[in-house]
Motif scaffolding. Structure first.
Motif, mmCIF file in Angstrom:
data_model
loop_
_atom_site.group_PDB
_atom_site.id
_atom_site.type_symbol
_atom_site.label_atom_id
_atom_site.label_comp_id
_atom_site.label_asym_id
_atom_site.label_seq_id
_atom_site.Cartn_x
_atom_site.Cartn_y
_atom_site.Cartn_z
ATOM 1 N N GLN A 119 29.354 28.214 22.909
ATOM 2 C CA GLN A 119 30.716 27.338 22.656
ATOM 3 C C GLN A 119 31.665 27.771 23.584
ATOM 4 O O GLN A 119 31.765 29.080 24.045
ATOM 5 C CB GLN A 119 31.306 27.582 21.407
ATOM 6 C CG GLN A 119 30.428 26.965 20.094
ATOM 7 C CD GLN A 119 30.998 26.922 18.877
ATOM 8 O OE1 GLN A 119 31.619 28.092 18.564
ATOM 9 N NE2 GLN A 119 30.916 26.043 17.994
ATOM 10 N N GLN A 120 32.638 26.872 24.016
ATOM 11 C CA GLN A 120 33.922 27.213 24.840
ATOM 12 C C GLN A 120 34.816 28.025 24.347
ATOM 13 O O GLN A 120 35.494 27.042 23.250
ATOM 14 C CB GLN A 120 33.894 26.040 25.741
ATOM 15 C CG GLN A 120 34.985 26.326 27.015
ATOM 16 C CD GLN A 120 35.284 25.301 27.952
ATOM 17 O OE1 GLN A 120 35.747 24.387 27.405
ATOM 18 N NE2 GLN A 120 35.073 25.431 29.123
ATOM 19 N N HIS A 121 35.348 28.732 24.700
ATOM 20 C CA HIS A 121 36.666 29.591 24.208
ATOM 21 C C HIS A 121 37.573 29.764 25.406
ATOM 22 O O HIS A 121 37.247 29.867 26.443
ATOM 23 C CB HIS A 121 36.194 30.815 23.255
ATOM 24 C CG HIS A 121 35.291 30.752 22.438
ATOM 25 N ND1 HIS A 121 35.897 30.072 20.960
ATOM 26 C CD2 HIS A 121 33.988 30.784 22.060
ATOM 27 C CE1 HIS A 121 34.658 29.740 20.096
ATOM 28 N NE2 HIS A 121 33.691 30.444 20.871
ATOM 29 N N THR A 122 38.845 30.270 24.999
ATOM 30 C CA THR A 122 39.916 30.613 25.767
ATOM 31 C C THR A 122 40.034 32.332 25.605
ATOM 32 O O THR A 122 39.865 32.626 24.376
ATOM 33 C CB THR A 122 41.190 29.810 25.869
ATOM 34 O OG1 THR A 122 41.706 30.258 24.153
ATOM 35 C CG2 THR A 122 41.086 28.366 25.889
ATOM 36 N N PHE A 123 40.318 32.743 26.718
ATOM 37 C CA PHE A 123 40.671 34.423 26.811
ATOM 38 C C PHE A 123 41.474 34.727 27.829
ATOM 39 O O PHE A 123 41.982 33.905 28.647
ATOM 40 C CB PHE A 123 39.323 35.047 26.986
ATOM 41 C CG PHE A 123 39.005 35.061 28.562
ATOM 42 C CD1 PHE A 123 39.218 36.232 29.122
ATOM 43 C CD2 PHE A 123 38.153 34.174 28.927
ATOM 44 C CE1 PHE A 123 38.932 36.250 30.628
ATOM 45 C CE2 PHE A 123 37.815 33.917 30.342
ATOM 46 C CZ PHE A 123 38.134 35.192 31.022
#
Length: 237
Positions: A119-123
């Motif tokens: 899954q794509q996430h932000t950081f």
């Protein structure tokens, strides 16, 4: 007969007075507020966990740490259903101290994307560390700041490092211990007792997120916070 009755009544009153005076003072009551709600769970971590989940875990450990030190506690918003920020401090008018537990994030423009478990996430790995906030609109500002400084000192003594992230927008109340002024925070200026908002760390930071999820580290942090609160409250008794 009247003299005997008067003597008996006086003896009872004296005994009651002595008992009341000998009664030990109740330990201080600390209200631990779980930041955010089920419907508005706060920031999302670098791996997709809600801030509310982090807040619940640390708040629970903090109540236990405070109790081990002999303080009384009440957990506010334990079910994540108190929507009104004003209602949180107002629900505990008899508390001697109010602390709201949160975890920090970053601005949208600082975020990058990555993939974690499909899954794509932000950081953002730019900022990490804890910080605290007090309000000059709180009627017990001096004690609020004293407790913040005591917590900050204990945190750093136990190896936790503060962040300077919030200095970009919030004036320091105590730079050494990472306590900032945030006058319009509702949970702070609606409290009738000393009040503090605690940011445990930055959940958008990929390495720090893992640390903040570690139960053993949560317990150590809770011990540091509890020790600072206990020292501060005992100083005022």
């Amino acid at each position: 007969m009247r003299s005997l009755l008067q003597f008996t009544c006086c003896a009872i009153l004296l005994s009651l007075t002595f008992t009341l005076r000998a009664e030990p003072t109740l330990p201080a009551l600390v209200a631990v507020d779980v930041g955010h709600t089920v419907s508005a769970p706060g920031a999302i971590s670098a791996r997709g966990r809600t801030e509310l989940e982090f807040n619940l875990a640390l708040a629970g450990k903090l109540t236990h740490a405070l109790q081990r030190l002999g303080l009384r506690t009440i957990l506010v918003n334990h079910d994540g259903l108190i929507e009104s920020l004003e209602a949180r401090p107002r629900s505990v008018p008899d508390a001697d101290f109010f602390i709201s537990i949160h975890h920090d994030s970053v601005s949208e423009w600082e975020l990058e994307t990555w993939w974690w478990e499909g899954q794509q996430h932000t950081f953002s790995d730019r900022w990490q560390g804890h910080s605290m906030f007090v309000s000059r609109r709180n009627p017990e500002l001096e004690r609020s700041l004293l407790c913040g400084s005591a917590i900050g000192a204990r945190m750093q003594r136990m190896g936790f490092e503060p962040t300077e992230k919030n200095a970009r927008r919030r004036e320091y109340a105590d730079r050494l211990h990472a306590v900032h002024f945030f006058d319009n925070l509702v949970v702070l200026h609606h409290a009738v007792q000393p009040a503090l908002l605690f940011e445990a760390g930055v959940i958008k930071h990929r390495d720090e997120e893992l640390l903040l999820r570690d139960p053993a580290r949560q317990a150590r942090m809770a011990d540091a916070i509890a020790t600072g609160i206990a020292a501060c409250l005992m100083a005022g008794r």
